[in-house]
Design an enzyme around this catalytic site. Structure first.
Site, PDB file in Angstrom:
ATOM      1  N   ASP A 291       8.224  -2.259   1.710  1.00 40.88           N
ATOM      2  CA  ASP A 291       6.994  -2.178   0.928  1.00 40.88           C
ATOM      3  C   ASP A 291       7.161  -2.829  -0.442  1.00 40.88           C
ATOM      4  O   ASP A 291       8.096  -2.522  -1.166  1.00 40.88           O
ATOM      5  CB  ASP A 291       6.596  -0.703   0.767  1.00 40.88           C
ATOM      6  CG  ASP A 291       5.122  -0.511   0.479  1.00 40.88           C
ATOM      7  OD1 ASP A 291       4.589  -1.216  -0.391  1.00 40.88           O
ATOM      8  OD2 ASP A 291       4.502   0.342   1.136  1.00 40.88           O
TER       9      ASP A 291
ATOM     10  N   HIS B  61       3.728  -3.121   3.388  1.00 38.44           N
ATOM     11  CA  HIS B  61       2.847  -2.029   2.959  1.00 38.44           C
ATOM     12  C   HIS B  61       1.739  -1.743   3.971  1.00 38.44           C
ATOM     13  O   HIS B  61       1.095  -0.698   3.877  1.00 38.44           O
ATOM     14  CB  HIS B  61       2.222  -2.381   1.601  1.00 38.44           C
ATOM     15  CG  HIS B  61       1.399  -1.292   1.001  1.00 38.44           C
ATOM     16  ND1 HIS B  61       1.912  -0.054   0.661  1.00 38.44           N
ATOM     17  CD2 HIS B  61       0.069  -1.244   0.673  1.00 38.44           C
ATOM     18  CE1 HIS B  61       0.959   0.703   0.148  1.00 38.44           C
ATOM     19  NE2 HIS B  61      -0.178   0.005   0.154  1.00 38.44           N
TER      20      HIS B  61
ATOM     21  N   SER C 138      -1.737   4.509   1.656  1.00 37.85           N
ATOM     22  CA  SER C 138      -1.682   4.080   0.263  1.00 37.85           C
ATOM     23  C   SER C 138      -2.477   5.030  -0.642  1.00 37.85           C
ATOM     24  O   SER C 138      -2.274   6.249  -0.591  1.00 37.85           O
ATOM     25  CB  SER C 138      -2.188   2.632   0.164  1.00 37.85           C
ATOM     26  OG  SER C 138      -1.853   2.059  -1.065  1.00 37.85           O
TER      27      SER C 138
END
Length: 276
Positions: free
Chosen positions: A226, A253, A89
């Site tokens: 996601d 995610h 991320s």
């Protein structure tokens, strides 16, 4: 041939894991176990203001301060050794930073649903790749939640100043971050997630002093379900700065929770391919 880690001659690698926004080294606990069980060395750190760091997130206003724990770890790795550097991320910003500063110590950089920008936030187009930093109207696509509506913003410099940190409301974290993950992992995360230092991330800009950073192999792992970094955003970053290889996981995610075995297999395959 240079050693990827101290035990590379025995087929072992050194994986350095970088967490994403609001998380800490704790989020990698399943992957740390799997990699160590496979005989590899693993290092996971808390970036400043994250995890067990004693620093208040609102006080972290520069990316250099935020990223200091990673820079310290990489600075202590001998020049004769290289690591497999993995970022998730917003940890992709730290990953790109490391490529610029310590590219000679990185065998391969792996971006997992991560922000992959060659020079950080150097243009408006770069900013559009990151949720929570997008303009509000650009968040409502592909059925994704409006993160501005489900996040709490904190103003450490005063209510009249821009927010210094933000965090997705705990009651919707499972739905947005961990919808395919075991509920006990989502429950654990709800106790440990901290606000993300926004000012620090906004200051992530990397100026290349040479083209050496371009020589570091990169792999992008897409997360197909996601709800934070959409497939459109992931594909846009891949198109802007094409990596050597693209893999995918049919996960939310947070594949370190929802698909740890598949993520483990991907990382071992990448390490063998680029560092073996």
């Amino acid at each position: 041939m240079e050693n990827v880690c101290q035990d590379h001659q025995y087929g072992k690698f050194h994986f350095v894991l970088i967490h994403g926004a609001g998380h800490g080294a704790w989020c990698w606990y399943k992957l740390i176990h799997l990699l160590r069980k496979s005989g590899h060395k693993v290092t996971a750190m808390d970036l400043t203001g994250s995890g067990l760091s004693t620093v208040v997130p609102d006080s972290v206003t520069s990316f250099e301060d935020y990223d200091m724990p990673l820079m310290k770890i990489l600075s202590e790795i001998p020049y004769s050794q290289k690591v497999v550097l993995v970022g998730h991320s917003a940890g992709g910003l730290s990953l790109s930073h490391a490529i610029h500063v310590f590219g000679h110590k990185i065998a391969v950089a792996v971006y997992i649903a991560a922000t992959m920008l060659s020079h950080g936030f150097c243009s408006e187009q770069d900013v559009l790749q990151v949720p929570l930093m997008n303009r509000k109207e650009l968040l409502l696509f592909n059925g994704l939640p409006d993160l501005f509506k489900v996040s709490e913003f904190y103003h450490g410099l005063g209510s009249e100043q821009p927010p210094t940190s933000a965090m997705i409301h705990r009651e919707v974290q499972q739905e947005i971050l961990y919808q395919l993950s075991p509920p006990e992992d989502a429950a654990l995360a709800s106790l440990l997630i901290r606000p993300t230092p926004l000012l620090a991330l906004q200051g992530a800009k990397f100026i290349a002093t040479s083209e050496e950073f371009m020589k570091v192999p990169r792999v992008y792992i897409k997360t197909l379900q996601d709800r934070i970094v959409s497939l459109d955003q992931q594909e846009a970053m891949i198109k802007m700065w094409p990596p050597e290889k693209v893999l995918s996981i049919d996960s939310d995610h947070s594949p370190f929770f929802s698909s740890p075995l598949e993520l483990h297999r991907h990382l071992l395959y990448i390490a063998q391919l680029f560092a073996g």
